[in-house]
Design a protein around this motif. Sequence first.
Motif, PDB file in Angstrom:
ATOM      1  N   ALA A  18      12.346  -7.946   2.869  1.00  0.00           N
ATOM      2  CA  ALA A  18      11.294  -7.034   3.344  1.00  0.00           C
ATOM      3  C   ALA A  18      10.361  -6.568   2.224  1.00  0.00           C
ATOM      4  CB  ALA A  18      11.922  -5.836   4.048  1.00  0.00           C
ATOM      5  N   ALA A  19      10.917  -6.144   1.111  1.00  0.00           N
ATOM      6  CA  ALA A  19      10.075  -5.645   0.010  1.00  0.00           C
ATOM      7  C   ALA A  19       9.199  -6.755  -0.556  1.00  0.00           C
ATOM      8  CB  ALA A  19      10.937  -5.035  -1.088  1.00  0.00           C
ATOM      9  N   ARG A  20       9.758  -7.953  -0.723  1.00  0.00           N
ATOM     10  CA  ARG A  20       8.969  -9.053  -1.274  1.00  0.00           C
ATOM     11  C   ARG A  20       7.920  -9.533  -0.278  1.00  0.00           C
ATOM     12  NH1 ARG A  20      14.100 -10.227  -3.495  1.00  0.00           N
ATOM     13  NH2 ARG A  20      14.503 -11.916  -2.014  1.00  0.00           N
ATOM     14  N   LEU A  21       8.217  -9.445   0.997  1.00  0.00           N
ATOM     15  CA  LEU A  21       7.221  -9.785   2.007  1.00  0.00           C
ATOM     16  C   LEU A  21       6.048  -8.805   1.945  1.00  0.00           C
ATOM     17  CD1 LEU A  21       6.222 -11.432   4.382  1.00  0.00           C
ATOM     18  CD2 LEU A  21       7.713 -10.074   5.876  1.00  0.00           C
ATOM     19  N   LYS A  22       6.338  -7.517   1.789  1.00  0.00           N
ATOM     20  CA  LYS A  22       5.271  -6.518   1.659  1.00  0.00           C
ATOM     21  C   LYS A  22       4.430  -6.772   0.407  1.00  0.00           C
ATOM     22  CE  LYS A  22       6.605  -2.245   1.969  1.00  0.00           C
ATOM     23  NZ  LYS A  22       7.321  -0.965   2.044  1.00  0.00           N
ATOM     24  N   ILE A  23       5.091  -7.079  -0.688  1.00  0.00           N
ATOM     25  CA  ILE A  23       4.373  -7.350  -1.934  1.00  0.00           C
ATOM     26  C   ILE A  23       3.478  -8.572  -1.775  1.00  0.00           C
ATOM     27  CG2 ILE A  23       4.652  -8.121  -4.334  1.00  0.00           C
ATOM     28  CD1 ILE A  23       7.326  -6.469  -4.319  1.00  0.00           C
ATOM     29  N   SER A  61      -3.549  -3.677 -10.436  1.00  0.00           N
ATOM     30  CA  SER A  61      -2.679  -3.057 -11.436  1.00  0.00           C
ATOM     31  C   SER A  61      -1.341  -2.680 -10.797  1.00  0.00           C
ATOM     32  CB  SER A  61      -3.338  -1.818 -12.038  1.00  0.00           C
ATOM     33  OG  SER A  61      -3.398  -0.774 -11.090  1.00  0.00           O
ATOM     34  N   PHE A  62      -0.321  -2.666 -11.617  1.00  0.00           N
ATOM     35  CA  PHE A  62       1.015  -2.304 -11.157  1.00  0.00           C
ATOM     36  C   PHE A  62       1.018  -0.931 -10.487  1.00  0.00           C
ATOM     37  CE2 PHE A  62       5.170  -0.426 -11.540  1.00  0.00           C
ATOM     38  CZ  PHE A  62       6.050  -1.453 -11.239  1.00  0.00           C
ATOM     39  N   PRO A  63       0.424   0.116 -11.110  1.00  0.00           N
ATOM     40  CA  PRO A  63       0.457   1.432 -10.461  1.00  0.00           C
ATOM     41  C   PRO A  63      -0.253   1.458  -9.103  1.00  0.00           C
ATOM     42  CG  PRO A  63      -0.209   1.661 -12.752  1.00  0.00           C
ATOM     43  CD  PRO A  63      -0.189   0.197 -12.441  1.00  0.00           C
ATOM     44  N   ARG A  64      -1.328   0.698  -8.975  1.00  0.00           N
ATOM     45  CA  ARG A  64      -2.045   0.665  -7.694  1.00  0.00           C
ATOM     46  C   ARG A  64      -1.198  -0.005  -6.622  1.00  0.00           C
ATOM     47  NH1 ARG A  64      -4.439   2.876  -3.833  1.00  0.00           N
ATOM     48  NH2 ARG A  64      -5.961   1.630  -2.730  1.00  0.00           N
ATOM     49  N   LEU A  65      -0.542  -1.114  -6.953  1.00  0.00           N
ATOM     50  CA  LEU A  65       0.339  -1.785  -6.000  1.00  0.00           C
ATOM     51  C   LEU A  65       1.505  -0.873  -5.631  1.00  0.00           C
ATOM     52  CD1 LEU A  65       0.938  -4.355  -4.376  1.00  0.00           C
ATOM     53  CD2 LEU A  65       2.244  -5.177  -6.359  1.00  0.00           C
ATOM     54  N   GLN A  66       2.063  -0.202  -6.615  1.00  0.00           N
ATOM     55  CA  GLN A  66       3.160   0.723  -6.380  1.00  0.00           C
ATOM     56  C   GLN A  66       2.728   1.825  -5.402  1.00  0.00           C
ATOM     57  OE1 GLN A  66       4.535   2.689  -9.927  1.00  0.00           O
ATOM     58  NE2 GLN A  66       6.103   3.816  -8.847  1.00  0.00           N
ATOM     59  N   GLU A  67       1.526   2.335  -5.600  1.00  0.00           N
ATOM     60  CA  GLU A  67       0.997   3.379  -4.719  1.00  0.00           C
ATOM     61  C   GLU A  67       0.786   2.843  -3.297  1.00  0.00           C
ATOM     62  OE1 GLU A  67      -3.048   6.117  -4.310  1.00  0.00           O
ATOM     63  OE2 GLU A  67      -2.832   4.761  -6.012  1.00  0.00           O
ATOM     64  N   LEU A  68       0.185   1.669  -3.178  1.00  0.00           N
ATOM     65  CA  LEU A  68      -0.063   1.087  -1.858  1.00  0.00           C
ATOM     66  C   LEU A  68       1.219   0.849  -1.072  1.00  0.00           C
ATOM     67  CD1 LEU A  68      -2.813  -1.574  -2.690  1.00  0.00           C
ATOM     68  CD2 LEU A  68      -3.110   0.511  -1.320  1.00  0.00           C
ATOM     69  N   LEU A  69       2.255   0.412  -1.768  1.00  0.00           N
ATOM     70  CA  LEU A  69       3.512   0.059  -1.101  1.00  0.00           C
ATOM     71  C   LEU A  69       4.504   1.206  -1.030  1.00  0.00           C
ATOM     72  CD1 LEU A  69       3.999  -3.506  -2.598  1.00  0.00           C
ATOM     73  CD2 LEU A  69       3.045  -2.875  -0.377  1.00  0.00           C
ATOM     74  N   ASP A  70       4.204   2.303  -1.724  1.00  0.00           N
ATOM     75  CA  ASP A  70       5.093   3.463  -1.769  1.00  0.00           C
ATOM     76  C   ASP A  70       6.502   3.052  -2.189  1.00  0.00           C
ATOM     77  OD1 ASP A  70       5.733   6.179  -1.559  1.00  0.00           O
ATOM     78  OD2 ASP A  70       6.343   5.986   0.538  1.00  0.00           O
ATOM     79  N   THR A 111       9.315   2.641  -5.607  1.00  0.00           N
ATOM     80  CA  THR A 111       9.600   3.122  -6.959  1.00  0.00           C
ATOM     81  C   THR A 111       9.250   2.021  -7.951  1.00  0.00           C
ATOM     82  OG1 THR A 111      11.876   2.306  -7.002  1.00  0.00           O
ATOM     83  CG2 THR A 111      11.528   4.545  -6.119  1.00  0.00           C
ATOM     84  N   ALA A 112       8.982   2.414  -9.182  1.00  0.00           N
ATOM     85  CA  ALA A 112       8.640   1.440 -10.216  1.00  0.00           C
ATOM     86  C   ALA A 112       9.774   0.438 -10.422  1.00  0.00           C
ATOM     87  CB  ALA A 112       8.297   2.148 -11.521  1.00  0.00           C
ATOM     88  N   GLY A 113      11.011   0.928 -10.432  1.00  0.00           N
ATOM     89  CA  GLY A 113      12.153   0.044 -10.641  1.00  0.00           C
ATOM     90  C   GLY A 113      12.327  -0.958  -9.520  1.00  0.00           C
ATOM     91  N   ASN A 114      12.197  -0.507  -8.282  1.00  0.00           N
ATOM     92  CA  ASN A 114      12.340  -1.402  -7.131  1.00  0.00           C
ATOM     93  C   ASN A 114      11.230  -2.443  -7.122  1.00  0.00           C
ATOM     94  OD1 ASN A 114      13.474  -2.369  -4.754  1.00  0.00           O
ATOM     95  ND2 ASN A 114      12.398  -0.911  -3.470  1.00  0.00           N
ATOM     96  N   LEU A 115      10.001  -2.000  -7.357  1.00  0.00           N
ATOM     97  CA  LEU A 115       8.873  -2.933  -7.399  1.00  0.00           C
ATOM     98  C   LEU A 115       9.067  -3.955  -8.515  1.00  0.00           C
ATOM     99  CD1 LEU A 115       6.145  -3.876  -6.384  1.00  0.00           C
ATOM    100  CD2 LEU A 115       5.081  -2.074  -7.761  1.00  0.00           C
ATOM    101  N   SER A 116       9.479  -3.497  -9.681  1.00  0.00           N
ATOM    102  CA  SER A 116       9.697  -4.400 -10.823  1.00  0.00           C
ATOM    103  C   SER A 116      10.748  -5.463 -10.514  1.00  0.00           C
ATOM    104  CB  SER A 116      10.143  -3.610 -12.055  1.00  0.00           C
ATOM    105  OG  SER A 116       9.109  -2.806 -12.521  1.00  0.00           O
ATOM    106  N   THR A 117      11.830  -5.046  -9.876  1.00  0.00           N
ATOM    107  CA  THR A 117      12.906  -5.977  -9.541  1.00  0.00           C
ATOM    108  C   THR A 117      12.413  -7.083  -8.616  1.00  0.00           C
ATOM    109  OG1 THR A 117      14.579  -4.266  -9.819  1.00  0.00           O
ATOM    110  CG2 THR A 117      15.186  -6.162  -8.459  1.00  0.00           C
ATOM    111  N   HIS A 118      11.679  -6.700  -7.590  1.00  0.00           N
ATOM    112  CA  HIS A 118      11.183  -7.698  -6.641  1.00  0.00           C
ATOM    113  C   HIS A 118      10.078  -8.555  -7.251  1.00  0.00           C
ATOM    114  CE1 HIS A 118      13.680  -6.607  -3.293  1.00  0.00           C
ATOM    115  NE2 HIS A 118      13.426  -5.336  -3.525  1.00  0.00           N
TER     116      HIS A 118
END
Length: 98
Positions: free
Chosen positions: A11-16, A30-39, A41-48
């Motif tokens: 699910a998370a990778r599909l959203k990304i 940018s990473f922060p903008r994607l993080q904001e759009l997807l709501d 955490t930085a760690g979860n986004l980084s992992t995926h």
Amino acid sequence: MDELDPVIHAAARLKITATLATIASGDRISFPRLQELLDMTAGNLSTHLRRLEDAGYVDVEKTHQGRMPVTYLALTTTGRRAFEDYTEALRALLGTAS
């Protein structure tokens, strides 16, 4: 569901991937903008993102603006094609369900 790409299917990778696919080829976010759009955490986004990068689907560019580190993200050509294939397979699967 063997035809659905397991790298994208989480699910998370599909959203990304879906979000990055809306960005024109050659553009990046940018990473922060994607993080904001997807709501996410930085760690979860980084992992995926790491999993998508390892598969060759996402390009991660780390640079600096002045002294501040900045990370930019974009779908690779391979990633864009994999997402298109994924959506086609999903449509076909849903088509057989009706």
